[in-house]
Design a protein around this motif. Structure first.
Motif, PDB file in Angstrom:
ATOM      1  N   LEU A 125       0.679  -1.334  -0.182  1.00 36.19           N
ATOM      2  CA  LEU A 125      -0.007  -0.080  -0.194  1.00 36.19           C
ATOM      3  C   LEU A 125       0.694   1.247  -0.200  1.00 36.19           C
ATOM      4  CD1 LEU A 125      -2.977  -0.727   2.484  1.00 36.19           C
ATOM      5  CD2 LEU A 125      -3.134  -0.448  -0.129  1.00 36.19           C
ATOM      6  N   THR A 126       2.323   1.060   0.453  1.00 35.82           N
ATOM      7  CA  THR A 126       2.911   2.135   0.412  1.00 35.82           C
ATOM      8  C   THR A 126       4.328   1.808   0.071  1.00 35.82           C
ATOM      9  OG1 THR A 126       3.422   1.880   2.781  1.00 35.82           O
ATOM     10  CG2 THR A 126       1.519   3.506   2.271  1.00 35.82           C
ATOM     11  N   SER A 127       5.093   2.937  -0.114  1.00 36.62           N
ATOM     12  CA  SER A 127       6.760   2.755  -0.677  1.00 36.62           C
ATOM     13  C   SER A 127       7.664   2.244   0.658  1.00 36.62           C
ATOM     14  CB  SER A 127       7.146   3.812  -1.235  1.00 36.62           C
ATOM     15  OG  SER A 127       6.336   3.873  -2.522  1.00 36.62           O
ATOM     16  N   ALA A 128       8.665   1.833   0.488  1.00 33.50           N
ATOM     17  CA  ALA A 128       9.597   1.419   1.720  1.00 33.50           C
ATOM     18  C   ALA A 128      10.092   2.792   2.306  1.00 33.50           C
ATOM     19  CB  ALA A 128      10.771   0.681   0.984  1.00 33.50           C
ATOM     20  N   ASN A 129       9.967   3.835   1.566  1.00 35.88           N
ATOM     21  CA  ASN A 129      10.374   5.213   2.298  1.00 35.88           C
ATOM     22  C   ASN A 129       9.174   5.984   2.792  1.00 35.88           C
ATOM     23  OD1 ASN A 129       9.714   5.607  -0.392  1.00 35.88           O
ATOM     24  ND2 ASN A 129      11.515   7.262  -0.617  1.00 35.88           N
ATOM     25  N   TRP A 130       8.250   5.266   3.011  1.00 41.15           N
ATOM     26  CA  TRP A 130       6.969   6.128   3.098  1.00 41.15           C
ATOM     27  C   TRP A 130       6.993   7.167   4.462  1.00 41.15           C
ATOM     28  CZ3 TRP A 130       2.663   6.741   6.531  1.00 41.15           C
ATOM     29  CH2 TRP A 130       1.681   7.238   5.980  1.00 41.15           C
ATOM     30  N   ASP A 131       7.676   6.673   5.512  1.00 44.62           N
ATOM     31  CA  ASP A 131       7.891   7.668   6.723  1.00 44.62           C
ATOM     32  C   ASP A 131       8.857   8.877   6.398  1.00 44.62           C
ATOM     33  OD1 ASP A 131       6.314   5.458   8.073  1.00 44.62           O
ATOM     34  OD2 ASP A 131       8.300   4.505   8.719  1.00 44.62           O
ATOM     35  N   GLU A 132       9.691   8.769   5.392  1.00 52.32           N
ATOM     36  CA  GLU A 132      10.428   9.822   5.132  1.00 52.32           C
ATOM     37  C   GLU A 132       9.717  10.957   4.095  1.00 52.32           C
ATOM     38  OE1 GLU A 132      13.891   8.090   3.342  1.00 52.32           O
ATOM     39  OE2 GLU A 132      14.287   6.772   5.221  1.00 52.32           O
ATOM     40  N   SER A 140       6.989  13.740   2.818  1.00 51.25           N
ATOM     41  CA  SER A 140       6.219  14.582   3.363  1.00 51.25           C
ATOM     42  C   SER A 140       4.457  14.102   3.251  1.00 51.25           C
ATOM     43  CB  SER A 140       6.242  15.981   2.493  1.00 51.25           C
ATOM     44  OG  SER A 140       5.728  15.840   1.098  1.00 51.25           O
ATOM     45  N   TRP A 141       3.653  15.006   3.973  1.00 55.24           N
ATOM     46  CA  TRP A 141       2.274  14.451   3.877  1.00 55.24           C
ATOM     47  C   TRP A 141       1.521  14.491   2.506  1.00 55.24           C
ATOM     48  CZ3 TRP A 141      -0.124  12.077   7.587  1.00 55.24           C
ATOM     49  CH2 TRP A 141       0.393  12.258   8.836  1.00 55.24           C
ATOM     50  N   GLY A 142       1.917  15.570   1.618  1.00 51.57           N
ATOM     51  CA  GLY A 142       1.609  15.490   0.289  1.00 51.57           C
ATOM     52  C   GLY A 142       1.980  14.459  -0.405  1.00 51.57           C
ATOM     53  N   ALA A 143       3.155  14.003  -0.348  1.00 54.59           N
ATOM     54  CA  ALA A 143       4.079  12.920  -0.862  1.00 54.59           C
ATOM     55  C   ALA A 143       3.539  11.428  -0.606  1.00 54.59           C
ATOM     56  CB  ALA A 143       5.535  13.072  -1.114  1.00 54.59           C
ATOM     57  N   ARG A 144       3.018  11.663   0.803  1.00 55.19           N
ATOM     58  CA  ARG A 144       2.340  10.258   1.236  1.00 55.19           C
ATOM     59  C   ARG A 144       1.234   9.983   0.725  1.00 55.19           C
ATOM     60  NH1 ARG A 144       3.459  10.265   7.898  1.00 55.19           N
ATOM     61  NH2 ARG A 144       5.804  10.092   7.824  1.00 55.19           N
ATOM     62  N   VAL A 145       0.288  11.076   0.454  1.00 51.80           N
ATOM     63  CA  VAL A 145      -0.970  10.738  -0.302  1.00 51.80           C
ATOM     64  C   VAL A 145      -0.959  10.466  -1.475  1.00 51.80           C
ATOM     65  CG1 VAL A 145      -3.173  12.115  -0.806  1.00 51.80           C
ATOM     66  CG2 VAL A 145      -2.010  12.634   1.313  1.00 51.80           C
ATOM     67  N   VAL A 146       0.142  10.896  -2.345  1.00 54.07           N
ATOM     68  CA  VAL A 146       0.254  10.698  -3.731  1.00 54.07           C
ATOM     69  C   VAL A 146       0.847   9.228  -3.751  1.00 54.07           C
ATOM     70  CG1 VAL A 146       1.520  11.162  -5.863  1.00 54.07           C
ATOM     71  CG2 VAL A 146       0.480  13.246  -4.484  1.00 54.07           C
ATOM     72  N   ASP A 147       1.623   8.937  -2.836  1.00 53.78           N
ATOM     73  CA  ASP A 147       2.405   7.406  -2.846  1.00 53.78           C
ATOM     74  C   ASP A 147       1.241   6.396  -2.522  1.00 53.78           C
ATOM     75  OD1 ASP A 147       4.835   5.739  -2.879  1.00 53.78           O
ATOM     76  OD2 ASP A 147       3.913   5.371  -0.805  1.00 53.78           O
ATOM     77  N   TYR A 148       0.364   6.732  -1.466  1.00 60.22           N
ATOM     78  CA  TYR A 148      -0.708   5.928  -1.137  1.00 60.22           C
ATOM     79  C   TYR A 148      -1.645   5.575  -2.286  1.00 60.22           C
ATOM     80  CZ  TYR A 148      -5.197   4.524   0.856  1.00 60.22           C
ATOM     81  OH  TYR A 148      -6.398   3.913   1.124  1.00 60.22           O
ATOM     82  N   LEU A 149      -2.192   6.948  -2.948  1.00 63.41           N
ATOM     83  CA  LEU A 149      -3.059   6.574  -4.253  1.00 63.41           C
ATOM     84  C   LEU A 149      -2.452   5.921  -5.472  1.00 63.41           C
ATOM     85  CD1 LEU A 149      -4.787  10.311  -4.182  1.00 63.41           C
ATOM     86  CD2 LEU A 149      -5.628   8.240  -3.210  1.00 63.41           C
ATOM     87  N   TRP A 150      -1.181   6.003  -5.560  1.00 62.24           N
ATOM     88  CA  TRP A 150      -0.573   5.614  -6.608  1.00 62.24           C
ATOM     89  C   TRP A 150      -0.469   4.071  -6.505  1.00 62.24           C
ATOM     90  CZ3 TRP A 150       5.251   4.545  -6.433  1.00 62.24           C
ATOM     91  CH2 TRP A 150       5.646   3.987  -7.956  1.00 62.24           C
TER      92      TRP A 150
END
Length: 340
Positions: free
Chosen positions: A185-192, A194-204
């Motif tokens: 559901l997320t990339s390996a570096n998800w914790d690193e 930003s919030w905007g990048a996390r949302v995009v990564d999750y939707l991706w």
């Protein structure tokens, strides 16, 4: 109304009891329980250090050790005693401890639930948010080219199994084109991020699994909405409203909508709750998503009985309450319905 609700709540008790009793009895006759699996692992490891302490070659497992294993899993007690003890724990909402994970079943469900919520919530929102307006548009334009084309597309999508579509999406968009990730559901570096990048990564990450899951429920909801609206549009009160000079928009959304949405709204609670808890074993396995579907499958295969019975109790209880809420929605949508 309150008498009806009380009766339904009281009926949940024998229903839960019957479901748990039937499942518990079936489990007693299923071969390959946790004790048998432990013995099999002991035989497999007899040649190494891990199994030598319990398995003695042709002599098998030491009887004292075997009794300890049975006591560890609770199989040193009669089946009836174990069943009543299980009911006592469930009455306190103690779902027991997993044999396989050595964690409480409640903790396991809490760990796996976010994945199932992600899959279920998006599937639910897309199914209702897009399919209902599409069904209304198809009913208003019944028989038109738009209706025929969308019906063909919806039925073709419905005919394709979600797992097959998921494989195709993975091969094309995840493998060949590499537009989407293949797992998680997320990339390996998800914790690193930003919030905007996390949302995009999750939707991706969630795009392909949701696309594979949504087509079946999408088609059912769209066609159900269309047929319900068509049935209401042809009734006398709609002709009367039009004869009084009301606009087509007013007739459709103020008069037809309330009656046409009865079969959809009444199924809304079940679809909403079911989206969180049902999960999808094939989709979760295909996209390497560790959710409730995969947990249920593994618990059955590994004979993790506390997880099987604990999740069965919880989901059955939620299903019964949801069914009651769905029935009560009939009164909320249509006050003419009387349960007495």
């Amino acid at each position: 109304m309150w008498v009806y609700i009380l009766k339904r709540l009281l009926l949940m008790i024998p229903t839960l009891f019957g479901v748990l009793l039937l499942t518990f009895v079936v489990i007693q006759f299923v071969p390959g329980g946790p004790v048998e699996q432990y013995l099999a692992e002991a035989r497999a490891g007899a040649g190494g250090d891990s199994g030598a302490f319990s398995y003695r070659g042709g002599q098998g497992v030491d009887p004292k050790r075997l009794d300890e294993i049975k006591a560890l899993y609770g199989f040193d007690k009669p089946a009836t005693q174990r069943f009543w003890e299980m009911l006592g724990r469930f009455a306190r909402f103690d779902l027991g401890t997993s044999f396989m994970h050595n964690k409480s079943v409640s903790e396991l469900i809490a760990e796996k639930l976010p994945v199932s919520i992600s899959l279920g919530l998006w599937t639910f929102l897309i199914s209702y948010g897009v399919a209902v307006p599409l069904g209304v548009a198809k009913a208003v334009r019944a028989g038109s080219r738009f209706d025929l084309v969308t019906t063909l597309l919806v039925l073709v999508g419905y005919a394709i199994p979600g797992f097959v579509l998921g494989v195709a999406l993975l091969v094309i968009f995840g493998g060949q084109l590499q537009w989407f990730p293949l797992r998680g559901l997320t990339s390996a570096n998800w914790d690193e991020l930003s919030w905007g990048a996390r949302v995009v990564d999750y939707l991706w990450h969630i795009t392909l699994p949701i696309t594979a899951m949504v087509l079946g429920s999408f088609a059912v909801t769209a066609m159900l909405t269309k047929n319900a609206f068509l049935e209401e549009i042809r009734k006398q009160y709609v002709m009367t409203a039009r004869a009084k000079g009301l606009s087509e928009r007013s007739v459709l959304w103020k008069h037809v909508m309330r009656n046409a949405l009865i079969p959809i709204v009444t199924g809304f609670p079940a679809a909403f709750v079911g989206a969180f808890f049902t999960g999808s074993l094939l989709i979760e396995t295909l996209f390497s998503l560790d959710g409730l579907g995969l947990l249920s499958y593994e618990s059955v295969i590994r004979r993790d009985y506390p997880v099987v019975l604990g999740t069965l109790f919880l989901f059955t209880l939620i299903g019964l309450v949801t069914k009651l809420v769905s029935d009560l929605c009939y009164v909320w949508v249509d006050p003419r319905v009387k349960f007495d």
